[in-house]
Design a protein around this motif. Structure first.
Motif, short mmCIF file in Angstrom:
data_model
loop_
_atom_site.label_atom_id
_atom_site.label_comp_id
_atom_site.label_asym_id
_atom_site.label_seq_id
_atom_site.Cartn_x
_atom_site.Cartn_y
_atom_site.Cartn_z
N SER A 229 0.86 -1.18 0.00
CA SER A 229 0.00 0.00 0.00
C SER A 229 0.90 1.23 0.00
O SER A 229 2.03 1.17 0.50
CB SER A 229 -0.87 -0.03 1.26
OG SER A 229 -1.72 1.10 1.29
N PRO A 230 0.45 2.34 -0.55
CA PRO A 230 1.35 3.52 -0.62
C PRO A 230 1.62 4.16 0.74
O PRO A 230 2.66 4.76 0.93
CB PRO A 230 0.62 4.48 -1.54
CG PRO A 230 -0.80 4.04 -1.53
CD PRO A 230 -0.81 2.59 -1.27
N TRP A 231 0.66 4.07 1.65
CA TRP A 231 0.88 4.65 2.99
C TRP A 231 0.12 3.82 4.01
O TRP A 231 -0.71 2.98 3.66
CB TRP A 231 0.47 6.12 3.05
CG TRP A 231 -0.84 6.42 2.39
CD1 TRP A 231 -2.09 6.16 2.87
CD2 TRP A 231 -1.03 7.02 1.10
NE1 TRP A 231 -3.04 6.55 1.97
CE2 TRP A 231 -2.42 7.10 0.88
CE3 TRP A 231 -0.16 7.51 0.11
CZ2 TRP A 231 -2.97 7.63 -0.29
CZ3 TRP A 231 -0.72 8.04 -1.04
CH2 TRP A 231 -2.08 8.11 -1.24
N SER A 232 0.44 4.09 5.28
CA SER A 232 -0.17 3.31 6.36
C SER A 232 -1.67 3.58 6.42
O SER A 232 -2.15 4.55 5.83
CB SER A 232 0.48 3.68 7.69
OG SER A 232 0.38 5.08 7.89
N GLU A 233 -2.38 2.73 7.18
CA GLU A 233 -3.84 2.85 7.22
C GLU A 233 -4.31 4.20 7.75
O GLU A 233 -5.32 4.73 7.30
CB GLU A 233 -4.42 1.72 8.08
CG GLU A 233 -4.89 0.56 7.23
CD GLU A 233 -5.68 -0.45 8.03
OE1 GLU A 233 -6.55 -0.05 8.81
OE2 GLU A 233 -5.39 -1.65 7.86
N ASP A 234 -3.54 4.75 8.69
CA ASP A 234 -3.95 6.06 9.22
C ASP A 234 -3.48 7.21 8.33
O ASP A 234 -3.73 8.38 8.63
CB ASP A 234 -3.43 6.24 10.66
CG ASP A 234 -1.89 6.27 10.72
OD1 ASP A 234 -1.25 6.15 9.66
OD2 ASP A 234 -1.34 6.40 11.83
N GLY A 235 -2.80 6.87 7.24
CA GLY A 235 -2.39 7.89 6.28
C GLY A 235 -1.24 8.76 6.74
O GLY A 235 -0.95 9.79 6.13
N LYS A 236 -0.55 8.37 7.79
CA LYS A 236 0.49 9.24 8.36
C LYS A 236 1.90 8.85 7.92
O LYS A 236 2.83 9.63 8.07
CB LYS A 236 0.43 9.20 9.91
CG LYS A 236 -0.86 9.71 10.49
CD LYS A 236 -0.91 11.21 10.46
CE LYS A 236 -2.16 11.75 11.12
NZ LYS A 236 -2.39 13.16 10.82
#
Lengths: 432, 318
Positions: A229-236
């Motif tokens: 995925s491009p970034w972690s689940e929390d988007g941080k």
């Protein structure tokens, strides 16, 4: 010199007045829904220019007008898809925004978080026969904030693999159905298929449609097979440098520059014009095969090292908070997306309603697809799948990812090094 | 003050029977001339105020604010956008690409236009056809022109196809930094060189032929004729073309938007394209305005410098 000074003063005064008026608050208050007959005009911006789709929208709007005399006209404004969001936001900035708009999923966080969209839950629930609970929660998640729905995801379209069986046959390969039956419907085996197609026929093997080395986030339909995925689940936190993503890019890089299973940068192949054997695309593109001169099939995405997976792409329809007639816009949206009209729209866009996501409904509205394709590809790909990961500042993120990934598309690229540079580029945005 | 104005009170008349001081008529000849002048320049002045000065003032104002178009909020951020400008890690690459683009463009466009003008500055059969051919790209739609070049420059496009017939494997023109910049510059030069060519052609035709004849009698070579007669006499046009070509190079947008979208990497992201990205793609209108002001200052400084330097090399200006 006096007149010159006076002229300068008047000019400055006019400029300041205009500047202040341009930066003022929102326009006139919303018209009540019990508006005078013929007093409300609504405009909806879309990125489709398909005559059949627009005719369907118009027929729904015409029917709505028969029971709503306050509506003078409802227009569907087709904006060029490549510049859709730019044009829409420029219209909003200029005080000429539409009353309703299609919103692409990549812009969902920006539109929902900013408060640009009018809340819809109460209006939908209060509309007789709307059956609000029929909306699939997973599909509405991207468009919901604090339990409030801000846009109706009218198109929830799974990514699938289209196959040109004629090209496979010309390359001396089994058909797509046979490949699947032989257990070869996975990225590893399909890379060999793509390479053989290129070698034997000169045509391209596998295309990730619309990626074109300019929209890297469309590679999610491949990354997910590696669990990346491009970034972690929390988007941080950026996860481009993860082992999963590195594996996905090493596979892709080898497929482009080694085996040539994927066409290289600087070309513009088109599966739907018969230019390649396989393409990953959304099922809604099946309409492009209406007059196809070759035998084709549509199958779920191939499995990756992490097994089977699905990816969906969404588009939603929303009423804008700054519309001159927000109540009328919300009510029309409730009508446009009610169960009956959603059934009509399903012929072009897979609906987010549980009651319509079945083989009977979708087969009746999609004559190009067989019942087997609907059941085993479309419906199967829509089961238990969350929307793609999205983030605010999507255009800025996408641009920085593209710029940082460009060195990847060279034969001697340092794959892990390039992926680390992507994180360096986007971490400041993700951290905000 | 004119003689008429000085004597006008003496020429005033009063109605029969009226007494009191004689009043000068409002519309004196001088005022009439002034009003006529203002009437002529008013449409242009309104255009400049409405479409240049007012937007410029707004851009300056926006550069101290951040405008969230979607949220409909507009708040003052002081000098934050200017601090961002100084700390922007992408800006040095953007300015470098802008400099390379402008230098290459001017360095190729001006000599090529001059060469074409010198070659076409003669009478002969079919010369008008050649002039038309070289000028015709100027009137072609820039997007159509660039789209066609885009197809030609693809990895499997027309140019590499031609090279292949000579056994040469061409590069992937739009996918590596130097070739992408070369492609964008070339596309721009071929599109616009005809305009400068026509300006030079007009200037060349204004050079008195007797000067050449006299110099030839003195044994001047072609190079001496060009250097000692032609270039000095067309130097005002040379100054004009250099200024408009440099300003044009700083405004180049369509070729980059269509051919490379600023890539690969930032290799062809020139300043005006970066302004567009920041304002209209990323919705950073405040920062986009700050970058616009930077572009404005660069254009202004370059133009003023060239204007001042004209005294040293432009004929009749020293």
């Amino acid at each position: 010199m006096k007149p010159a000074k006076t002229l300068t003063g008047v000019t400055l005064l006019a400029a300041v007045s205009l500047a202040l008026s341009a930066c003022g608050g929102p326009g006139p208050a919303a018209a009540p829904t019990s508006a005078a007959p013929g007093s409300v005009s609504l405009r909806l911006t879309t990125w489709t220019a398909d005559a059949n789709q627009l005719a369907l929208f118009k027929s729904i709007a015409d029917e709505y007008k028969t029971t709503h005399p306050e509506i003078k006209d409802i227009t569907f404004d087709s904006l060029p898809s490549a510049d859709y969001t730019k044009t829409l936001t420029t219209q909003i900035a200029g005080g000429n925004g539409p009353d309703l708009a299609w919103v692409p999923e990549s812009d969902a966080p920006d539109f929902v978080e900013s408060g640009a969209l009018a809340p819809l839950t109460d209006t939908f629930k209060a509309t007789p026969g709307y059956n609000y609970d029929d909306l699939k929660t997973d599909f509405a998640k991207l468009w919901t904030r604090d339990g409030e729905l801000y846009a109706y995801p009218f198109s929830t379209s799974p990514f699938v693999m289209f196959a040109n069986d004629d090209i496979l046959k010309n390359a001396g390969l089994p058909s797509s159905a046979e490949l699947k039956a032989q257990g070869k419907w996975n990225w590893n085996d399909l890379s060999k298929v793509g390479a053989q197609v290129h070698e034997k026929t000169g045509k391209d093997g596998i295309i990730i449609r619309d990626f074109n080395y300019a929209q890297p986030l469309l590679l999610l339909s491949l990354w997910k097979g590696w669990g990346a995925s491009p970034w972690s689940e929390d988007g941080k936190k950026c996860t481009f440098a993860s082992p999963e993503m590195t594996g996905a890019f090493e596979y892709l890089h080898e497929g482009i520059f080694g085996s040539k299973a994927f066409p290289g940068p600087g070309t513009s192949p088109d599966f739907f014009a018969g230019g390649s054997a396989l393409t990953v695309s959304q099922i809604s593109r099946a309409s492009l095969l209406k007059n196809a001169q070759f035998g084709w099939n549509v199958l779920p995405l191939p499995s990756g090292p992490k097994g089977d997976y699905s990816v969906i792409g969404q588009a939603a329809m929303a009423a804008l908070q700054n519309s001159k007639n927000p109540e009328a816009a919300k009510q029309f949206l409730a009508y446009f997306t009610n169960p009956d009209n959603s059934r009509q729209l399903a012929q072009y866009f897979p609906p987010p309603r549980t009651s319509l996501l079945n083989a009977e409904t979708l087969t009746a509205t999609n004559p190009l697809l067989s019942k087997d394709q609907i059941q085993n590809t479309v419906i199967k790909s829509l089961e238990n799948v969350p929307p793609k990961p999205q983030h605010t500042s999507s255009a800025d993120l996408a641009s920085k990812i593209k710029v940082a990934l460009d060195p990847m598309w060279q034969e001697n690229a340092d794959v892990p090094g390039v992926l680390k540079s992507v994180c360096t580029a986007i971490d400041p945005i993700l951290a905000v | 003050m004119s003689l008429i104005d000085k004597v006008s009170p003496a020429r005033e008349t009063t109605r029969a029977g009226e007494r009191g001081p004689k009043r000068a008529p409002f519309l004196t000849s001088r005022r009439r001339d002034a009003l006529t002048g203002y009437a002529f320049i008013t449409p242009q002045l309104l255009g400049i105020v409405g479409f240049v000065l007012f937007p410029l003032a707004l851009v300056f104002y926006y550069s101290f604010n951040e405008w969230n178009v979607l949220a409909g909020t507009f708040k003052s951020v002081g000098g934050a956008n200017y601090e961002k400008l100084l700390a922007d890690p992408q800006l040095p690459s953007v300015l470098a690409a802008t400099t390379v683009f402008s230098i290459c463009l001017v360095g190729i466009n001006i000599p090529l236009a001059l060469l074409l003008a010198v070659l076409l500055n003669r009478q002969g059969k079919g010369i008008t056809v050649f002039r038309t051919i070289f000028f015709s790209p100027v009137v072609v739609s820039v997007v159509a022109w660039t789209l066609v070049w885009g197809f030609m420059l693809q990895d499997n496009g027309g140019i590499n196809g031609i090279l292949q017939t000579f056994g040469i494997t061409g590069p992937n023109w739009l996918r590596t930094g130097p070739t992408a910049m070369a492609a964008v510059v070339t596309t721009y030069v071929f599109k616009n060189v005809g305009l400068n060519m026509v300006l030079f052609l007009a200037a060349l035709q204004g050079v008195p032929s007797e000067l050449y004849e006299a110099a030839k009698v003195d044994g001047a070579t072609r190079w001496v004729l060009l250097r000692r007669i032609t270039l000095p006499l067309i130097s005002p046009t040379l100054l004009l073309t250099i200024i408009i070509t440099i300003v044009g190079s700083l405004q180049a947008f369509a070729q980059i938007a269509v051919l490379t979208q600023g890539g690969p990497g930032l290799s062809t992201t020139v300043l005006v394209y970066y302004v567009f990205q920041q304002a209209f793609e990323f919705h950073h209108f405040g920062y986009g305005s700050t970058l616009s002001l930077l572009l404005f200052v660069i254009v202004l400084v370059l133009t003023v410098v060239q204007w001042q330097m004209r005294k040293k090399w432009v004929f009749h200006e020293n």
